[in-house]
Write a protein that holds these residues in place. Sequence first.
Motif, mmCIF file in Angstrom:
data_model
loop_
_atom_site.group_PDB
_atom_site.id
_atom_site.type_symbol
_atom_site.label_atom_id
_atom_site.label_comp_id
_atom_site.label_asym_id
_atom_site.label_seq_id
_atom_site.Cartn_x
_atom_site.Cartn_y
_atom_site.Cartn_z
ATOM 1 N N LYS A 1 -5.023 11.550 -6.857
ATOM 2 C CA LYS A 1 -4.829 12.698 -5.956
ATOM 3 C C LYS A 1 -3.551 12.584 -5.141
ATOM 4 O O LYS A 1 -3.237 13.472 -4.353
ATOM 5 C CB LYS A 1 -6.024 12.820 -5.016
ATOM 6 C CG LYS A 1 -7.237 13.345 -5.728
ATOM 7 C CD LYS A 1 -8.369 13.634 -4.765
ATOM 8 C CE LYS A 1 -9.562 14.210 -5.523
ATOM 9 N NZ LYS A 1 -10.823 13.933 -4.890
ATOM 10 N N CYS A 2 -2.846 11.448 -5.257
ATOM 11 C CA CYS A 2 -1.659 11.242 -4.426
ATOM 12 C C CYS A 2 -0.377 11.361 -5.248
ATOM 13 O O CYS A 2 0.377 12.311 -5.113
ATOM 14 C CB CYS A 2 -1.739 9.891 -3.731
ATOM 15 S SG CYS A 2 -0.324 9.549 -2.675
ATOM 16 N N SER A 3 -0.142 10.349 -6.100
ATOM 17 C CA SER A 3 1.071 10.326 -6.925
ATOM 18 C C SER A 3 2.363 10.424 -6.124
ATOM 19 O O SER A 3 3.378 10.918 -6.619
ATOM 20 C CB SER A 3 1.057 11.450 -7.978
ATOM 21 O OG SER A 3 -0.072 11.328 -8.797
ATOM 22 N N ARG B 1 0.838 -1.194 0.000
ATOM 23 C CA ARG B 1 0.000 0.000 0.000
ATOM 24 C C ARG B 1 0.875 1.247 0.000
ATOM 25 O O ARG B 1 2.005 1.206 0.467
ATOM 26 C CB ARG B 1 -0.876 0.045 1.262
ATOM 27 C CG ARG B 1 -1.930 -1.013 1.268
ATOM 28 C CD ARG B 1 -2.901 -0.939 2.417
ATOM 29 N NE ARG B 1 -3.897 -2.003 2.282
ATOM 30 C CZ ARG B 1 -4.931 -1.957 1.437
ATOM 31 N NH1 ARG B 1 -5.144 -0.894 0.700
ATOM 32 N NH2 ARG B 1 -5.769 -2.970 1.341
ATOM 33 N N CYS B 2 0.324 2.337 -0.494
ATOM 34 C CA CYS B 2 1.042 3.608 -0.428
ATOM 35 C C CYS B 2 1.019 4.087 1.028
ATOM 36 O O CYS B 2 -0.058 4.230 1.615
ATOM 37 C CB CYS B 2 0.345 4.625 -1.321
ATOM 38 S SG CYS B 2 0.958 6.308 -1.111
ATOM 39 N N PRO B 3 2.182 4.331 1.613
ATOM 40 C CA PRO B 3 2.202 4.767 3.020
ATOM 41 C C PRO B 3 1.545 6.131 3.234
ATOM 42 O O PRO B 3 1.205 6.486 4.354
ATOM 43 C CB PRO B 3 3.706 4.843 3.344
ATOM 44 C CG PRO B 3 4.371 3.969 2.328
ATOM 45 C CD PRO B 3 3.533 4.090 1.090
ATOM 46 N N ARG B 4 1.337 6.885 2.150
ATOM 47 C CA ARG B 4 0.743 8.211 2.308
ATOM 48 C C ARG B 4 -0.778 8.157 2.299
ATOM 49 O O ARG B 4 -1.443 8.715 3.180
ATOM 50 C CB ARG B 4 1.226 9.140 1.190
ATOM 51 C CG ARG B 4 0.692 10.560 1.265
ATOM 52 C CD ARG B 4 1.515 11.477 0.387
ATOM 53 N NE ARG B 4 1.053 12.855 0.482
ATOM 54 C CZ ARG B 4 0.280 13.422 -0.445
ATOM 55 N NH1 ARG B 4 -0.120 12.753 -1.499
ATOM 56 N NH2 ARG B 4 -0.097 14.680 -0.301
ATOM 57 N N CYS B 5 -1.354 7.434 1.295
ATOM 58 C CA CYS B 5 -2.812 7.475 1.146
ATOM 59 C C CYS B 5 -3.476 6.103 1.320
ATOM 60 O O CYS B 5 -4.696 6.009 1.371
ATOM 61 C CB CYS B 5 -3.179 8.059 -0.221
ATOM 62 S SG CYS B 5 -2.905 6.921 -1.580
ATOM 63 N N GLY B 6 -2.660 5.043 1.352
ATOM 64 C CA GLY B 6 -3.240 3.721 1.561
ATOM 65 C C GLY B 6 -3.702 3.023 0.293
ATOM 66 O O GLY B 6 -4.168 1.892 0.333
ATOM 67 N N MET C 1 5.570 4.659 -7.913
ATOM 68 C CA MET C 1 4.666 5.817 -7.792
ATOM 69 C C MET C 1 3.263 5.322 -7.481
ATOM 70 O O MET C 1 2.765 4.370 -8.101
ATOM 71 C CB MET C 1 4.647 6.635 -9.078
ATOM 72 C CG MET C 1 3.776 7.884 -8.950
ATOM 73 S SD MET C 1 3.584 8.761 -10.508
ATOM 74 C CE MET C 1 4.932 9.903 -10.409
ATOM 75 N N CYS C 2 2.628 5.969 -6.543
ATOM 76 C CA CYS C 2 1.257 5.640 -6.185
ATOM 77 C C CYS C 2 0.340 5.982 -7.369
ATOM 78 O O CYS C 2 0.450 7.050 -7.962
ATOM 79 C CB CYS C 2 0.844 6.442 -4.949
ATOM 80 S SG CYS C 2 -0.891 6.221 -4.522
ATOM 81 N N ALA C 3 -0.564 5.045 -7.703
ATOM 82 C CA ALA C 3 -1.425 5.227 -8.874
ATOM 83 C C ALA C 3 -2.675 6.051 -8.576
ATOM 84 O O ALA C 3 -3.441 6.366 -9.493
ATOM 85 C CB ALA C 3 -1.829 3.869 -9.434
#
Length: 219
Positions: A100-102, A60-65, A95-97
């Motif tokens: 709104k995160c990226s 998971r993306c640690p920023r947005c999940g 890169m987070c897909a």
Amino acid sequence: MSKPCPLSPTIGLPPPEPESCLVTSRVSSFKGGTLIAEDVRDLDAHLRRICDPDGYRPDRCPRCGHDVLHVHSYPERHPRGEPGMPPVVRVVQYMCAADKCSATWRILPMFLARHLWRAWKTVERVALPGEMSSAWLPVPERTQYRWRARLAAAARVLVVLLAASGGFVLDSVAAQVGLDASRAELVHAYAEQIDVLRGARLAAVAALTHRLERGIRLM
Ligand SMILES: [Zn+2]
């Protein structure tokens, strides 16, 4: 002759304050960052992982999940001066897909030192008190001095981090060294309690502090 060692006895005096770059959290100020793969401890393990696009992919993306991350790039690292280490080691950045995160996440195998352009083994051999003299290593004297000074600096921020982590062992390491310990003293106490091998001690504490608070650096 080398410069005076910053670790000469300073009985009764607290260690000097660390440079601000070592104690600045990067959790909220950056979109993405570095994640340390703590189970990748040598080059062979890294080479097996890096050849597979999924090898290091976070769940998971640690920023947005968000649970989809794409390979973004393969940045190069140049860990100079370590026998057996190639001049170029590729690492991977995802890169987070989520639109709104990226956020981008660079995955660093545990044996490479963030920011120091070396393998942790090299840094430990040169800079950790109690190691054999390493005059033969191609590390400039100025760099050696800076590393030793960083390890001689106050470990207060790291000790507080360990004490607040909720882990029994980490809490007892923090209690053992106290708030006025140097970073080198903290490394020795941690390595003793957790039974970390020589050559892996700085890497272990650096990875731990980065895991507890991204951006906080041992040195
Ligand atoms: Zn994200």
